[in-house]
Scaffold this motif. Structure first.
Motif, PDB file in Angstrom:
ATOM      1  N   VAL A 221       0.581  -1.234   0.275  1.00  0.00           N
ATOM      2  CA  VAL A 221      -0.088  -0.239  -0.429  1.00  0.00           C
ATOM      3  C   VAL A 221       0.722   1.578  -0.167  1.00  0.00           C
ATOM      4  O   VAL A 221       0.711   2.732  -0.439  1.00  0.00           O
ATOM      5  CB  VAL A 221      -0.758  -0.565   1.242  1.00  0.00           C
ATOM      6  CG1 VAL A 221      -2.260  -0.934   0.965  1.00  0.00           C
ATOM      7  CG2 VAL A 221      -0.097  -0.349   2.183  1.00  0.00           C
ATOM      8  N   ASN A 222       2.284   0.928   0.460  1.00  0.00           N
ATOM      9  CA  ASN A 222       2.967   2.915   0.652  1.00  0.00           C
ATOM     10  C   ASN A 222       4.363   2.742  -0.432  1.00  0.00           C
ATOM     11  O   ASN A 222       4.683   3.835  -0.427  1.00  0.00           O
ATOM     12  CB  ASN A 222       3.433   2.563   2.234  1.00  0.00           C
ATOM     13  CG  ASN A 222       2.111   2.958   2.674  1.00  0.00           C
ATOM     14  OD1 ASN A 222       1.432   3.155   2.930  1.00  0.00           O
ATOM     15  ND2 ASN A 222       1.994   2.371   4.450  1.00  0.00           N
ATOM     16  N   ASP A 223       4.617   1.371  -0.860  1.00  0.00           N
ATOM     17  CA  ASP A 223       5.902   1.717  -1.441  1.00  0.00           C
ATOM     18  C   ASP A 223       5.354   2.417  -2.988  1.00  0.00           C
ATOM     19  O   ASP A 223       4.559   2.233  -3.634  1.00  0.00           O
ATOM     20  CB  ASP A 223       6.404   0.225  -2.261  1.00  0.00           C
ATOM     21  CG  ASP A 223       8.137   0.835  -2.556  1.00  0.00           C
ATOM     22  OD1 ASP A 223       8.946   0.767  -1.639  1.00  0.00           O
ATOM     23  OD2 ASP A 223       7.499   0.311  -4.002  1.00  0.00           O
ATOM     24  N   ASP A 224       6.115   3.534  -2.984  1.00  0.00           N
ATOM     25  CA  ASP A 224       6.160   4.391  -4.418  1.00  0.00           C
ATOM     26  C   ASP A 224       6.070   3.227  -5.569  1.00  0.00           C
ATOM     27  O   ASP A 224       4.966   3.647  -7.025  1.00  0.00           O
ATOM     28  CB  ASP A 224       7.214   5.515  -4.484  1.00  0.00           C
ATOM     29  CG  ASP A 224       6.798   7.020  -3.418  1.00  0.00           C
ATOM     30  OD1 ASP A 224       5.873   6.576  -3.090  1.00  0.00           O
ATOM     31  OD2 ASP A 224       7.892   7.692  -3.464  1.00  0.00           O
ATOM     32  N   GLU A 225       7.121   2.696  -6.344  1.00  0.00           N
ATOM     33  CA  GLU A 225       6.773   1.788  -7.131  1.00  0.00           C
ATOM     34  C   GLU A 225       5.627   1.270  -7.360  1.00  0.00           C
ATOM     35  O   GLU A 225       4.905   0.877  -8.619  1.00  0.00           O
ATOM     36  CB  GLU A 225       8.709   0.623  -6.991  1.00  0.00           C
ATOM     37  CG  GLU A 225       9.387   1.808  -8.133  1.00  0.00           C
ATOM     38  CD  GLU A 225      10.646   1.367  -7.520  1.00  0.00           C
ATOM     39  OE1 GLU A 225      10.901   0.216  -8.611  1.00  0.00           O
ATOM     40  OE2 GLU A 225      12.130   1.314  -6.899  1.00  0.00           O
ATOM     41  N   ALA A 226       5.997   0.105  -6.048  1.00  0.00           N
ATOM     42  CA  ALA A 226       4.162  -0.439  -6.223  1.00  0.00           C
ATOM     43  C   ALA A 226       2.997  -0.060  -5.919  1.00  0.00           C
ATOM     44  O   ALA A 226       2.391  -0.214  -6.854  1.00  0.00           O
ATOM     45  CB  ALA A 226       4.134  -1.246  -4.478  1.00  0.00           C
ATOM     46  N   ILE A 227       2.675   1.540  -6.099  1.00  0.00           N
ATOM     47  CA  ILE A 227       1.783   2.243  -6.069  1.00  0.00           C
ATOM     48  C   ILE A 227       1.929   2.438  -7.563  1.00  0.00           C
ATOM     49  O   ILE A 227       1.017   2.400  -8.620  1.00  0.00           O
ATOM     50  CB  ILE A 227       1.760   3.148  -5.353  1.00  0.00           C
ATOM     51  CG1 ILE A 227       1.621   3.703  -3.828  1.00  0.00           C
ATOM     52  CG2 ILE A 227       0.383   4.712  -5.663  1.00  0.00           C
ATOM     53  CD1 ILE A 227       1.975   4.378  -3.680  1.00  0.00           C
ATOM     54  N   THR A 228       2.704   2.937  -8.323  1.00  0.00           N
ATOM     55  CA  THR A 228       2.731   3.441  -9.578  1.00  0.00           C
ATOM     56  C   THR A 228       2.395   2.068 -10.735  1.00  0.00           C
ATOM     57  O   THR A 228       1.646   2.149 -11.368  1.00  0.00           O
ATOM     58  CB  THR A 228       3.965   3.298 -10.395  1.00  0.00           C
ATOM     59  OG1 THR A 228       4.610   4.745  -8.988  1.00  0.00           O
ATOM     60  CG2 THR A 228       4.167   5.113 -11.558  1.00  0.00           C
ATOM     61  N   ALA A 229       2.922   0.631  -9.933  1.00  0.00           N
ATOM     62  CA  ALA A 229       2.923  -0.486 -11.053  1.00  0.00           C
ATOM     63  C   ALA A 229       1.181  -0.834 -11.011  1.00  0.00           C
ATOM     64  O   ALA A 229       0.854  -1.387 -11.406  1.00  0.00           O
ATOM     65  CB  ALA A 229       3.285  -1.964 -10.243  1.00  0.00           C
ATOM     66  N   LEU A 230       0.751  -0.961  -9.625  1.00  0.00           N
ATOM     67  CA  LEU A 230      -0.016  -0.577  -9.311  1.00  0.00           C
ATOM     68  C   LEU A 230      -1.413  -0.787 -10.569  1.00  0.00           C
ATOM     69  O   LEU A 230      -2.695  -0.466 -10.517  1.00  0.00           O
ATOM     70  CB  LEU A 230      -0.803  -0.921  -7.988  1.00  0.00           C
ATOM     71  CG  LEU A 230      -2.010  -1.821  -6.988  1.00  0.00           C
ATOM     72  CD1 LEU A 230      -1.954  -3.135  -7.815  1.00  0.00           C
ATOM     73  CD2 LEU A 230      -1.941  -2.659  -5.812  1.00  0.00           C
ATOM     74  N   GLY A 231      -0.929   0.756 -10.206  1.00  0.00           N
ATOM     75  CA  GLY A 231      -2.464   2.084 -10.388  1.00  0.00           C
ATOM     76  C   GLY A 231      -3.365   1.965 -10.339  1.00  0.00           C
ATOM     77  O   GLY A 231      -3.545   1.742  -8.793  1.00  0.00           O
ATOM     78  N   VAL A 232      -4.541   1.750 -10.932  1.00  0.00           N
ATOM     79  CA  VAL A 232      -5.779   1.828 -10.423  1.00  0.00           C
ATOM     80  C   VAL A 232      -6.679   0.344 -10.364  1.00  0.00           C
ATOM     81  O   VAL A 232      -7.983   0.241 -10.754  1.00  0.00           O
ATOM     82  CB  VAL A 232      -7.070   2.679 -10.535  1.00  0.00           C
ATOM     83  CG1 VAL A 232      -6.647   4.192 -10.426  1.00  0.00           C
ATOM     84  CG2 VAL A 232      -7.036   2.592 -12.463  1.00  0.00           C
TER      85      VAL A 232
END
Lengths: 424, 287, 314
Positions: A329-340
């Motif tokens: 939920v918090n990692d920047d790269e994870a957030i970007t990879a997940l998108g919406v």
């Protein structure tokens, strides 16, 4: 004779023993000792994105050994229930609000409050989102998204039908009049999708009056029979005057491509806001997002998370699991990879990080959540045990009314009867 | 046109009768092939076309769905085909051996409790899987067999498919008793009678068992979903179902493409298998 | 449980009273050896979970916590469960309509495709095609494109001048009918079994009959039918069991809901929803045992009736 008798008794006790031993807590934990189990539900885009996240995590934690499992939503729950019964639930699992209480109340999920602020950072999430999975003072999951109900509107189709445009000042009454007008004058369109069977939109309707659907302890219904009666009467009347399609049209709804708004049968649909991303590909014209109608301007909506990352109480790697959850939920790269793909991200920071184009469906969904977050009333507690049973029954009873197999009064009575058994 | 291959004693059938028969068979056949034709066509359509179109013209399509579907998961689709084949092969061998043994005992041998055991066997297929899967899962998980193919294959070696036991019993009872009694009188033991008299004579039943076990294992979904956790162990049916999700977007195009791919092996098995079904007659007295 | 009781009774009844000859003893030993795999499967895999499920039917069990004994409560609760009674009705209609039609079609086609025609292998494969699809998710979409409001059936009707026909899958009065059609249409399995049975009819019988001058219909009723009665019997018993347990097709076509308005809510589908959807595995298990009793009763009737029409060679 005598031996027979003891033999039978022995058989009885052995069976009971076997059953108890295998089905009750037999202690040995987790999904084996090798690696960290991670499971999720969703369609193909979710699987793709999640696999990317796992790769990212492996890059950053070379010592971590993650084993994944995934299925479509319906299949996922059969598997998870069996695994949990067999004490081999995956360490980290995607959990839906529909099942959260079922699992948490029965001790299948670990309390994450000890990790909050330490391993798991919830600082970026709004309080309603961060608290979504809290039950009786414990936190059973970390929100993956921030979700709200919305109306999807096909303005071009409205214009083509020669009907006046709509905006967020609509009330249930004005909406009904408008919808019946549009349906009645066009001949082949209906005003709106039938929402009589939507337990969630009904929740918003109930909350407009300041009450909740469930009592605080989740043991009963908190609203009046009359409210449900009004609701089902409202939609029954809509169907009768082409404000909504007849029951046999709505009964064809399965996947998003079969929604009447996707088939161009009606310009208005309702759903959780992120669903616009799944719906838009089937509609040639752009869809807009509005807040659903209200009775007198007071909104009954809320913004919270309906999907979580939870940790199995039987997991023997809870610390590592918590670390993984924080990453998801918090990692920047994870957030970007997940998108919406899991919905609108759970925090404002993540939303800004994605920087979505506001003209895309995803961008519209994100904007909608940001826009209404401040103005909707406080979110209700987690849905109680038995919610799922009532959810499906609600839809079925609205169908019964639509097919004239039941009167509104009988359906209301049946719902209240069932609620008494399902909630406890 | 009355080039009869059968016995000369048969009355020559007029051309008309044969023609009508063919016409009926073909007409019904069209109804039967429609679904597969439709699936084939859907597999090369783009998403919108699948639902809006019940016709059979492949519009707006190419073979991109196949490429996409083949690589849409962690592993190329061939991985799932191999997994399904392994499970199916194991199940076939298991069913052929264990069911034919049990069936021989039930059909030909006298022993105490025969009727009771037979009734128990039938009872075991009357309980829906949904209420026994949880206890079964617990048993297999305590044996550490979850996430292996063993829970899907080992039961077949223990004749848990009562369907096939019963099927074979009915076939064995159709074999004239003199045949195996003659063998017994010649000094053959029970095992030799089973292996060299009964098995060859019940070839149609064995072929049927092979075909059905393959197809049903290949299409079975629930137990494979429950027992196989790791995606590298997924079978085709489990992998296919993960492509369709009611709560988010579904990959319909790739789903249809891969459905077609996964149907090929079953179709081939049926094509080949039914040929042996026909040959079965040679051993029971010739055409 | 009653079966175990019967076993015990059989044992004690025999208890040393009959002096078995050596040959009979040998035969018995051989029988148990041949049954060994099955017996092992019964003890290790089948009987345990069945017994546990019976025990669970007497408990309140939510899958996640230890079961709690409640006696016959689950069974009593069924008496007041309207949805359950509706699901029983749906299931009975399904069994009694679809099984006879399906078996008649399977037998007719099997006889037609048995011999004396060119391209038999091809036709057989074609006729089996629908059955290959099995529980494929594609069936759900296919059924919608066939029987939906703008499906191919309604388009056909429109050509014939029938406008605005309903959506057959989405109307409670016709949805079950489409599932019955689906079941009849997938007659491949009984057809193959009939075909295999027809293989067993010795050709010498036909030759003798045609020498006697018997026509084809007489050959069919006098030779073919009697010889394959064991196979017909097998198909009747198994298809009834199978139809009572019908699940997959309704599950897939209705998206798991049994809708519209519970019109395709088969007993097993309701059982599944109760057990896995609502976490009431105790109640679901009780339902399963009621189903078992119903199926067992029908099977027993079938076996009893079989003495009057099934002919064995032994």
């Amino acid at each position: 004779m005598n031996t027979n008798f003891t033999r039978r008794r022995m058989l009885g006790t052995t069976l009971a023993g076997m059953a108890a031993a295998s089905l009750a807590a037999c202690g040995s934990g987790g999904s084996g000792d090798s690696g960290l189990g991670l499971s999720w539900y969703g369609g193909d885009p979710v699987h793709e994105a999640m696999k990317k996240l796992v790769e990212l995590y492996a890059e950053k934690h070379p010592d971590a050994d993650i084993t994944t499992q995934y299925s479509a939503f319906a299949d996922y729950w059969d598997k998870l229930a069996t695994q949990t019964a067999g004490r081999s639930a995956p360490d980290v699992m995607r959990m839906s609000m529909s099942y959260l209480s079922d699992y948490a109340d029965r001790g299948a999920l670990a309390d994450l409050s000890q990790y909050v602020g330490d391993t798991i950072d919830l600082g970026d999430q709004a309080p309603d989102v961060a608290d979504s999975a809290s039950l009786d003072g414990a936190l059973y999951g970390v929100g993956q998204s921030s979700i709200a109900l919305a109306a999807f509107v096909d303005r071009e189709l409205i214009a083509q039908a020669g009907a006046p445009d709509v905006d967020e000042s609509w009330t249930w009454d004005s909406f009904a009049a408008w919808a019946k007008d549009l349906g009645g004058s066009s001949g082949d369109l209906y005003g709106s999708m039938d929402q009589g069977g939507s337990f969630q939109l009904f929740e918003a309707y109930v909350r407009e009056a300041g009450t909740e659907v469930f009592t605080d302890d989740g043991a009963g219904l908190a609203f009046d029979r009359a409210v449900l009666e009004q609701w089902w009467e409202y939609w029954h009347d809509m169907r009768a005057h082409r404000g909504a399609p007849p029951a046999s049209v709505s009964a064809e709804v399965a996947s998003f491509d079969t929604w009447p708004i996707a088939k161009g049968l009606t310009p208005v649909g309702f759903g959780f806001v992120q669903q616009i991303a799944f719906l838009q590909p089937y509609v040639d014209r752009p869809l807009d997002i509005l807040t659903p109608p209200t009775t007198g301007g007071t909104s009954g909506l809320y913004v919270k998370s309906l999907d979580f990352w939870s940790i199995a109480s039987t997991s023997s790697h809870q610390d590592e699991a918590a670390e993984l959850v924080d990453f998801l939920v918090n990692d920047d790269e994870a957030i970007t990879a997940l998108g919406v793909v899991l919905g609108v991200p759970p925090s404002q920071r993540a939303i800004e990080l994605l920087g979505l184009d506001p003209s895309t469906p995803e961008g519209k969904a994100v904007d909608y959540v940001s826009r209404i977050s401040g103005s909707v009333p406080e979110a209700p507690p987690a849905w109680p045990v038995g919610y799922n049973e009532l959810l499906t029954l609600f839809t079925k009873l609205n169908q019964d009314i639509g097919f004239e197999e039941s009167s509104v009064a009988d359906a209301v009575a049946a719902f209240f009867d069932a609620a008494e058994g399902a909630l406890s | 046109m009355t080039t009869e291959t059968t016995t000369a004693a048969r009355r020559p059938r007029p051309f008309l009768v044969q023609g009508v028969k063919h016409a009926v068979v073909i007409a019904v056949g069209v109804l039967m092939t429609y679904p597969l034709a439709w699936m084939l066509v859907s597999a090369v359509r783009d998403e919108g076309g699948i639902f809006s179109n019940a016709g059979l013209l492949p519009i707006g399509g190419d073979f991109a769905n196949f490429a996409e579907g083949w690589d849409s998961s962690d592993f190329p689709f061939s991985r799932y085909l191999v997994n399904s084949s392994l499970v199916a092969l194991g199940a076939i061998v298991g069913n052929l051996v264990s069911c034919s043994m049990a069936a021989y005992a039930f059909a030909r041998l006298r022993f105490r409790g025969r009727r009771a055991f037979f009734a128990i066997m039938l009872l075991t297929i009357m309980l829906p899987i949904h209420v026994v899967i949880v206890p079964q899962y617990v048993i297999f998980s305590q044996m550490d067999w979850v996430n292996t193919f063993w829970p899907l294959v080992v039961p077949k070696f223990l004749a848990t498919d009562a369907f096939f036991v019963f099927l074979m019993v009915q076939f064995i009872r159709g074999i004239p008793r003199e045949l195996d009694e003659a063998a017994r009188i010649d000094g053959a033991g029970f095992f030799r009678t089973w292996a060299s008299i009964i098995l060859p004579l019940m070839r149609p039943a064995l072929v049927t068992t092979t075909i059905f076990t393959f197809i049903w294992t290949w299409n079975d979904f629930f137990s494979q979903l429950i027992y196989l956790a790791d995606p590298s162990m997924y079978t085709t049916s489990v992998a296919l179902r993960s492509l369709v999700d009611s709560t988010s977007a579904s990959a319909w195009g790739p789903l249809f493409a891969m459905s077609v791919v996964s149907l090929l092996p079953v179709f081939i098995v049926f094509l080949v298998g039914q040929r042996y079904l026909v040959q079965g007659i040679a051993t029971t007295g010739g055409k | 449980m009653s079966a175990l009781g019967e076993l015990r009774r059989l044992r004690s009844a025999k208890g040393g009273t009959t002096v078995a000859s050596k040959a009979a003893k040998q035969e018995e030993r051989a029988a148990y050896l041949f049954l060994l795999p099955w017996l092992a499967g019964l003890v290790l895999i089948t009987a345990g979970p069945m017994a546990i499920s019976f025990y669970i039917s007497l408990t309140d069990y939510n899958l996640l916590q230890a079961p709690e004994f409640v006696g016959l409560q689950n069974y009593l609760d069924m008496l007041g469960d309207d949805r359950l009674q509706n699901s029983l009705r749906v299931t009975f209609v399904y069994v009694f309509v679809s099984v006879p039609i399906q078996l008649a079609a399977a037998l007719a086609i099997a006889v037609l495709l048995n011999r004396g025609m060119k391209g038999l292998a091809f036709y057989r494969s074609v006729y089996y095609l629908p059955s290959l699809l099995g529980g494929s998710v594609a069936i759900a979409v296919l059924w919608r494109t066939l029987f939906g409001s703008d499906g191919i059936v309604n388009r056909g009707l429109a050509v014939l001048g029938v406008e605005n026909a309903p959506s057959w899958v989405a109307d409670p009065s016709t949805a079950l009918g489409t599932l019955i059609i689906l079941n009849v249409w997938t007659f491949g399995a009984p057809m193959v079994i009939f075909l295999a049975g027809l293989r067993q009819v010795p050709a010498s019988l036909y030759e003798a009959a045609s020498v006697d001058g018997a026509g084809r219909w007489r050959q069919f009723t006098r030779i073919t039918l009697p010889v394959i009665t064991p196979i017909i019997f097998f198909n009747v018993v198994l298809q009834i069991i199978h139809a009572f347990q019908a699940f997959t097709q309704a599950f897939i076509v209705s998206g798991g809901s049994g809708g519209p308005s519970d019109s395709t809510m088969f007993f097993t589908l309701y059982l599944y929803q109760t057990g896995f959807g609502n976490f009431q595995m105790g109640y679901a298990s009780a339902m399963a045992w009621v189903l078992l009793i119903i199926i067992a009763a029908f099977t027993a009737i079938n076996f009893w009736a079989s003495r009057f029409w099934v002919f064995y060679d032994d």
